[in-house]
Design a protein around this motif. Structure first.
Motif, PDB file in Angstrom:
ATOM      1  N   ARG A 167       0.830  -1.212   0.000  1.00 20.52           N
ATOM      2  CA  ARG A 167       0.000   0.000   0.000  1.00 20.52           C
ATOM      3  C   ARG A 167       0.862   1.258   0.000  1.00 20.52           C
ATOM      4  O   ARG A 167       0.574   2.228  -0.696  1.00 20.52           O
ATOM      5  N   ILE A 168       1.936   1.231   0.793  1.00 21.65           N
ATOM      6  CA  ILE A 168       2.854   2.377   0.831  1.00 21.65           C
ATOM      7  C   ILE A 168       3.489   2.586  -0.541  1.00 21.65           C
ATOM      8  O   ILE A 168       3.620   3.710  -1.039  1.00 21.65           O
ATOM      9  N   THR A 169       3.871   1.479  -1.184  1.00 16.71           N
ATOM     10  CA  THR A 169       4.484   1.551  -2.513  1.00 16.71           C
ATOM     11  C   THR A 169       3.516   2.134  -3.535  1.00 16.71           C
ATOM     12  O   THR A 169       3.899   2.958  -4.372  1.00 16.71           O
ATOM     13  N   ALA A 170       2.268   1.725  -3.440  1.00 13.01           N
ATOM     14  CA  ALA A 170       1.267   2.174  -4.415  1.00 13.01           C
ATOM     15  C   ALA A 170       0.905   3.643  -4.236  1.00 13.01           C
ATOM     16  O   ALA A 170       0.627   4.341  -5.214  1.00 13.01           O
ATOM     17  N   GLN A 171       0.935   4.134  -2.982  1.00 10.81           N
ATOM     18  CA  GLN A 171       0.389   5.458  -2.725  1.00 10.81           C
ATOM     19  C   GLN A 171       1.423   6.529  -2.371  1.00 10.81           C
ATOM     20  O   GLN A 171       1.239   7.705  -2.683  1.00 10.81           O
ATOM     21  N   LEU A 172       2.539   6.133  -1.714  1.00 16.77           N
ATOM     22  CA  LEU A 172       3.413   7.147  -1.129  1.00 16.77           C
ATOM     23  C   LEU A 172       4.894   7.023  -1.488  1.00 16.77           C
ATOM     24  O   LEU A 172       5.613   8.019  -1.507  1.00 16.77           O
ATOM     25  N   ASN A 173       5.367   5.810  -1.730  1.00 15.34           N
ATOM     26  CA  ASN A 173       6.799   5.604  -1.970  1.00 15.34           C
ATOM     27  C   ASN A 173       6.994   4.494  -2.990  1.00 15.34           C
ATOM     28  O   ASN A 173       7.245   3.336  -2.643  1.00 15.34           O
ATOM     29  N   PRO A 174       6.877   4.824  -4.284  1.00 20.66           N
ATOM     30  CA  PRO A 174       6.913   3.801  -5.334  1.00 20.66           C
ATOM     31  C   PRO A 174       8.211   3.000  -5.400  1.00 20.66           C
ATOM     32  O   PRO A 174       8.234   1.900  -5.947  1.00 20.66           O
ATOM     33  N   SER A 175       9.298   3.524  -4.862  1.00 23.77           N
ATOM     34  CA  SER A 175      10.582   2.818  -4.947  1.00 23.77           C
ATOM     35  C   SER A 175      10.833   1.874  -3.765  1.00 23.77           C
ATOM     36  O   SER A 175      11.838   1.172  -3.729  1.00 23.77           O
ATOM     37  N   LEU A 176       9.920   1.843  -2.797  1.00 21.98           N
ATOM     38  CA  LEU A 176      10.113   1.003  -1.607  1.00 21.98           C
ATOM     39  C   LEU A 176      10.075  -0.473  -1.977  1.00 21.98           C
ATOM     40  O   LEU A 176       9.215  -0.905  -2.726  1.00 21.98           O
ATOM     41  N   LYS A 177      11.024  -1.234  -1.421  1.00 20.19           N
ATOM     42  CA  LYS A 177      11.039  -2.676  -1.664  1.00 20.19           C
ATOM     43  C   LYS A 177      11.489  -3.398  -0.397  1.00 20.19           C
ATOM     44  O   LYS A 177      11.958  -2.770   0.555  1.00 20.19           O
ATOM     45  N   ILE A 178      11.332  -4.698  -0.409  1.00 19.28           N
ATOM     46  CA  ILE A 178      11.821  -5.507   0.714  1.00 19.28           C
ATOM     47  C   ILE A 178      13.307  -5.776   0.501  1.00 19.28           C
ATOM     48  O   ILE A 178      13.702  -6.354  -0.519  1.00 19.28           O
ATOM     49  N   GLU A 179      14.124  -5.337   1.458  1.00 21.34           N
ATOM     50  CA  GLU A 179      15.566  -5.578   1.387  1.00 21.34           C
ATOM     51  C   GLU A 179      15.881  -7.024   1.732  1.00 21.34           C
ATOM     52  O   GLU A 179      16.678  -7.690   1.066  1.00 21.34           O
ATOM     53  N   GLY A 180      15.273  -7.502   2.816  1.00 18.58           N
ATOM     54  CA  GLY A 180      15.534  -8.872   3.224  1.00 18.58           C
ATOM     55  C   GLY A 180      14.760  -9.260   4.465  1.00 18.58           C
ATOM     56  O   GLY A 180      14.289  -8.405   5.217  1.00 18.58           O
TER      57      GLY A 180
END
Length: 268
Positions: A167-180
């Motif tokens: 949800r954060i990726t879709a709305q506020l921070n498109p570059s956010l990913k799971i590091e590990g």
């Protein structure tokens, strides 16, 4: 520019703060410049870094509510050899105060913009719930490290956190990913631990860190002395494990940077 990592899990008691403190100290021990941000009103990362949370003149609360600049709130953890943006109970009020503020989800991100070049790694210790503080941490981050125990309920919490990240990726921070994903309080003698660990490997593959953090008395004792395990007992299994995690994180970061550079070269 420094890499910003949120250390998050909506489930409490999985080792978020322990990971934040000890990973910060271990990265600092590899000569990296590190900033640790305590985003939890409990202030455990602050106390575990050797800073008295009751004696703070400025904290992350004043930063988020625009009552001070970041440099005014910075402390130095002498035991951990990293910089700290501390927190205490005042931070609880920030959630309420930010609700009707402009750009409330991005306060931390903008505050960090001016100092990212100073650090190799910026770690954010998020609170164990989905609130405005956690959202600020995830919006500010490049990626998320998820500490978790290998038990049944941890898988349920993981599912909820992944939904939050999406949800954060879709709305506020498109570059956010799971590091590990980091397995904590790991006991290989427990059959459920091995079963859950196998499921994580199957579903997340390379996202699952090879390093596991064992159950370790020294890791549990160190915060009461205001220091990471590396300073408290550098020979302990916990301290050695977090050094290994720091090494794995640095190697992955270098590999990702090389891959990104190769793509850039190919497109030019």
């Amino acid at each position: 520019m420094g890499k910003v990592l949120a250390i998050a899990n909506q489930k409490g008691g999985v080792g978020k703060t322990t990971t934040s403190i000890n990973l910060a100290a271990s990265l600092a021990a590899t000569k990296r410049k590190v900033l640790l941000i305590d985003l939890d009103p409990q202030g455990n990362a602050t106390m575990g870094s050797g800073i008295d949370k009751s004696a703070l003149e400025h904290s992350v609360y004043e930063l988020l509510t625009e009552r001070c600049e970041l440099d005014q709130a910075l402390c130095r953890s002498e035991a951990g050899k990293y910089d700290l943006l501390p927190a205490n109970g005042d931070l609880t009020a920030a959630e309420v105060e930010l609700l009707d503020k402009r750009m409330k989800e991005s306060r931390l991100r903008y505050a960090l913009a001016s100092v990212r070049d100073r650090y190799d790694f910026i770690l954010i210790d998020c609170p164990p719930s989905l609130n405005m503080l956690t959202v600020n941490g995830l919006v500010a981050a490049d990626s998320v490290i998820i500490p978790m125990q290998c038990e049944y309920y941890a898988l349920e919490g993981l599912s909820a956190l992944i939904n939050t990240i999406q949800r954060i990726t879709a709305q506020l921070n498109p570059s956010l990913k799971i590091e590990g994903l980091l397995r904590t309080m790991y006991d290989p003698r427990n059959s459920l631990t091995l079963e859950v660990s196998s499921q994580l490997q199957e579903h997340f593959g390379d996202k699952l860190y090879k390093t596991v953090i064992p159950r370790n008395v020294r890791l549990a004792e160190a915060p009461s002395f205001g220091m990471p395990a590396l300073a408290y007992d550098k020979q302990s299994r916990g301290a050695v494990a977090y050094l290994a995690l720091a090494g794995e994180l640095v190697r992955r970061s270098k590999q990702a940077a090389r891959a990104a550079a190769a793509v850039t070269d190919a497109n030019e």
